[in-house]
Design a protein around this motif. Sequence first.
Motif, PDB file in Angstrom:
ATOM      1  N   PRO A 194       0.825  -1.209   0.000  1.00 28.94           N
ATOM      2  CA  PRO A 194       0.000   0.000   0.000  1.00 28.94           C
ATOM      3  C   PRO A 194       0.857   1.256   0.000  1.00 28.94           C
ATOM      4  CG  PRO A 194       0.038  -1.013   2.173  1.00 28.94           C
ATOM      5  CD  PRO A 194       0.740  -1.967   1.265  1.00 28.94           C
ATOM      6  N   GLY A 195       0.290   2.337  -0.542  1.00 27.86           N
ATOM      7  CA  GLY A 195       1.032   3.582  -0.678  1.00 27.86           C
ATOM      8  C   GLY A 195       1.593   4.109   0.626  1.00 27.86           C
ATOM      9  N   GLU A 196       0.860   3.923   1.737  1.00 21.48           N
ATOM     10  CA  GLU A 196       1.315   4.465   3.009  1.00 21.48           C
ATOM     11  C   GLU A 196       2.557   3.753   3.551  1.00 21.48           C
ATOM     12  OE1 GLU A 196      -2.320   1.787   3.885  1.00 21.48           O
ATOM     13  OE2 GLU A 196      -1.713   3.288   2.402  1.00 21.48           O
ATOM     14  N   LYS A 197       2.892   2.599   2.973  1.00 25.10           N
ATOM     15  CA  LYS A 197       4.093   1.883   3.412  1.00 25.10           C
ATOM     16  C   LYS A 197       5.275   2.077   2.468  1.00 25.10           C
ATOM     17  CE  LYS A 197       1.910  -1.749   6.173  1.00 25.10           C
ATOM     18  NZ  LYS A 197       1.815  -3.210   6.413  1.00 25.10           N
ATOM     19  N   ILE A 198       5.060   2.869   1.436  1.00 13.53           N
ATOM     20  CA  ILE A 198       6.125   3.097   0.455  1.00 13.53           C
ATOM     21  C   ILE A 198       6.930   4.333   0.828  1.00 13.53           C
ATOM     22  CG2 ILE A 198       6.635   3.628  -1.958  1.00 13.53           C
ATOM     23  CD1 ILE A 198       4.119   2.049  -2.712  1.00 13.53           C
ATOM     24  N   LYS A 199       8.208   4.155   1.018  1.00 12.00           N
ATOM     25  CA  LYS A 199       9.098   5.274   1.284  1.00 12.00           C
ATOM     26  C   LYS A 199       9.724   5.782  -0.004  1.00 12.00           C
ATOM     27  CE  LYS A 199      12.962   6.710   4.246  1.00 12.00           C
ATOM     28  NZ  LYS A 199      13.889   6.282   5.323  1.00 12.00           N
ATOM     29  N   GLU A 200       9.988   4.845  -0.938  1.00  6.08           N
ATOM     30  CA  GLU A 200      10.684   5.237  -2.166  1.00  6.08           C
ATOM     31  C   GLU A 200      10.398   4.221  -3.263  1.00  6.08           C
ATOM     32  OE1 GLU A 200      14.841   7.117  -1.825  1.00  6.08           O
ATOM     33  OE2 GLU A 200      15.257   5.085  -2.521  1.00  6.08           O
ATOM     34  N   LEU A 201      10.043   4.729  -4.447  1.00  2.00           N
ATOM     35  CA  LEU A 201       9.919   3.899  -5.640  1.00  2.00           C
ATOM     36  C   LEU A 201      11.189   4.069  -6.460  1.00  2.00           C
ATOM     37  CD1 LEU A 201       6.236   4.642  -6.735  1.00  2.00           C
ATOM     38  CD2 LEU A 201       7.073   2.666  -5.456  1.00  2.00           C
ATOM     39  N   GLN A 202      11.881   2.965  -6.705  1.00  4.36           N
ATOM     40  CA  GLN A 202      13.188   3.029  -7.360  1.00  4.36           C
ATOM     41  C   GLN A 202      13.083   2.539  -8.796  1.00  4.36           C
ATOM     42  OE1 GLN A 202      15.533   0.631  -4.654  1.00  4.36           O
ATOM     43  NE2 GLN A 202      15.540   2.230  -3.070  1.00  4.36           N
ATOM     44  N   THR A 203      13.477   3.396  -9.718  1.00  2.38           N
ATOM     45  CA  THR A 203      13.343   3.082 -11.149  1.00  2.38           C
ATOM     46  C   THR A 203      14.629   2.573 -11.780  1.00  2.38           C
ATOM     47  OG1 THR A 203      13.827   5.387 -11.709  1.00  2.38           O
ATOM     48  CG2 THR A 203      11.503   4.776 -11.435  1.00  2.38           C
ATOM     49  N   ALA A 204      15.765   2.867 -11.192  1.00  6.81           N
ATOM     50  CA  ALA A 204      17.057   2.394 -11.711  1.00  6.81           C
ATOM     51  C   ALA A 204      17.995   2.163 -10.540  1.00  6.81           C
ATOM     52  CB  ALA A 204      17.661   3.404 -12.681  1.00  6.81           C
TER      53      ALA A 204
ATOM     54  N   ILE B 138      24.166   0.812   2.037  1.00  2.00           N
ATOM     55  CA  ILE B 138      24.477  -0.607   2.092  1.00  2.00           C
ATOM     56  C   ILE B 138      23.170  -1.380   2.246  1.00  2.00           C
ATOM     57  CG2 ILE B 138      26.790  -0.298   3.063  1.00  2.00           C
ATOM     58  CD1 ILE B 138      25.615  -1.105   5.796  1.00  2.00           C
ATOM     59  N   HIS B 139      23.161  -2.618   1.734  1.00  2.18           N
ATOM     60  CA  HIS B 139      22.035  -3.516   1.930  1.00  2.18           C
ATOM     61  C   HIS B 139      22.508  -4.676   2.790  1.00  2.18           C
ATOM     62  CE1 HIS B 139      19.632  -2.258  -1.937  1.00  2.18           C
ATOM     63  NE2 HIS B 139      19.767  -1.283  -1.051  1.00  2.18           N
ATOM     64  N   LEU B 140      21.845  -4.873   3.917  1.00  2.00           N
ATOM     65  CA  LEU B 140      22.175  -6.010   4.760  1.00  2.00           C
ATOM     66  C   LEU B 140      21.631  -7.293   4.138  1.00  2.00           C
ATOM     67  CD1 LEU B 140      21.391  -4.448   8.255  1.00  2.00           C
ATOM     68  CD2 LEU B 140      23.552  -4.431   6.975  1.00  2.00           C
TER      69      LEU B 140
ATOM     70  N   SER C 228      17.937  -1.679   4.056  1.00  2.00           N
ATOM     71  CA  SER C 228      18.811  -0.638   3.520  1.00  2.00           C
ATOM     72  C   SER C 228      19.261   0.291   4.647  1.00  2.00           C
ATOM     73  CB  SER C 228      18.072   0.171   2.451  1.00  2.00           C
ATOM     74  OG  SER C 228      18.768   1.371   2.164  1.00  2.00           O
ATOM     75  N   VAL C 229      20.540   0.666   4.626  1.00  2.00           N
ATOM     76  CA  VAL C 229      21.077   1.609   5.601  1.00  2.00           C
ATOM     77  C   VAL C 229      21.789   2.727   4.837  1.00  2.00           C
ATOM     78  CG1 VAL C 229      22.622   1.969   7.562  1.00  2.00           C
ATOM     79  CG2 VAL C 229      21.407  -0.216   7.302  1.00  2.00           C
TER      80      VAL C 229
ATOM     81  N   MET D 186      10.617   0.277   1.709  1.00  2.00           N
ATOM     82  CA  MET D 186       9.400   0.281   2.516  1.00  2.00           C
ATOM     83  C   MET D 186       9.623   0.870   3.905  1.00  2.00           C
ATOM     84  SD  MET D 186       7.712  -3.441   1.671  1.00  2.00           S
ATOM     85  CE  MET D 186       6.444  -3.114   2.889  1.00  2.00           C
ATOM     86  N   LYS D 187       8.569   1.530   4.388  1.00  2.00           N
ATOM     87  CA  LYS D 187       8.530   1.991   5.765  1.00  2.00           C
ATOM     88  C   LYS D 187       8.097   0.817   6.654  1.00  2.00           C
ATOM     89  CE  LYS D 187       6.683   6.480   4.214  1.00  2.00           C
ATOM     90  NZ  LYS D 187       5.505   7.378   4.297  1.00  2.00           N
ATOM     91  N   PRO D 188       8.423   0.803   7.920  1.00  2.00           N
ATOM     92  CA  PRO D 188       9.234   1.790   8.645  1.00  2.00           C
ATOM     93  C   PRO D 188      10.695   1.383   8.796  1.00  2.00           C
ATOM     94  CG  PRO D 188       8.111   0.409  10.219  1.00  2.00           C
ATOM     95  CD  PRO D 188       7.743  -0.118   8.858  1.00  2.00           C
ATOM     96  N   VAL D 189      11.048   0.149   8.335  1.00  2.00           N
ATOM     97  CA  VAL D 189      12.402  -0.373   8.633  1.00  2.00           C
ATOM     98  C   VAL D 189      13.346  -0.305   7.443  1.00  2.00           C
ATOM     99  CG1 VAL D 189      11.579  -1.889  10.456  1.00  2.00           C
ATOM    100  CG2 VAL D 189      11.661  -2.736   8.104  1.00  2.00           C
ATOM    101  N   ASN D 190      12.921   0.351   6.361  1.00  2.00           N
ATOM    102  CA  ASN D 190      13.744   0.476   5.155  1.00  2.00           C
ATOM    103  C   ASN D 190      14.044  -0.883   4.511  1.00  2.00           C
ATOM    104  OD1 ASN D 190      13.858   3.285   5.355  1.00  2.00           O
ATOM    105  ND2 ASN D 190      15.696   3.232   6.630  1.00  2.00           N
TER     106      ASN D 190
END
Length: 270
Positions: free
Chosen positions: A85-95, A113-115, A120-121, A183-187
């Motif tokens: 759902p939109g409310e859980k989206i922090k960022e839409l990545q296209t590339a 970095i990606h764990l 994501s951190v 995604m929110k809230p934990v990236n």
Amino acid sequence: MKHLYNKIQPFVHVIIILSAMFYHGCAMYYSRIMTRDEVYANPVEVGWVKLMDSSEVLFNGGVTINNLSAGVTGVTADGAETYIPGEKIKELQTALPDAVLFDKEKVGDLKEIHLKNNISVRPDDSGFAYDAHTGRLSCRTEDGKPFSSQAESVAKYFTELPDTVSIERFFADTTISVKSVLMKPVNLVLTFNEPGAGRLPAGDMAMGYTTAGDLVTIPMDQIAFFIKMEGSAAGVAGNVGIVLGVLVVIAIIDLMTNMDADIKLDLQLK
């Protein structure tokens, strides 16, 4: 002739009974269009739907009706059908940028970095720091939280950030492809298989598993008809009657065959 019939008699009986039940069974079920009220009241009774584009979707076990907010949907890299759902989206990545190898001398160049758990951190303007004695990466994140982890817990290192698009523009421009979602809230980062994430407008959705085992989500306004498969009220009784009737016919056939064989035997003896 009688000897031959006695040998094949059991098979003849089975074929006659099964044939009769098959032809009767074909008439036991019929389909009818459900009203919208019926669908909302008993969504599990939906057998299949016909969409506005004339395609059809067959369900196994009906559907559920859910009111969903605008979001994205698609198959993620692990093969799961996912709705965000939109409310859980922090960022839409296209590339997505290319990952780089870890270099303790260039830790300050890292932007993200990606764990290994797909978290994501991203550091604040101070960047990452690396402690060679403990083997730990640390920073204060862009959210202002302290972070510290062993380097072996990191799956990917990036010196650039991904290209992004707002959800409003993504819905307005259907030529844009989203590769992954933060995604929110934990990236948490979810990466989608080709052709990327799809758009799911807000509204009531019919959700269910198809006969192929796939979970699908279909906007209600894209469905032309909901179809329910119904059985004949006399289905069970009809089958019982058919079997009894066939048994009578079989008995008559057996009797006539035996009588015919006995008459021929009598004639030969005379």
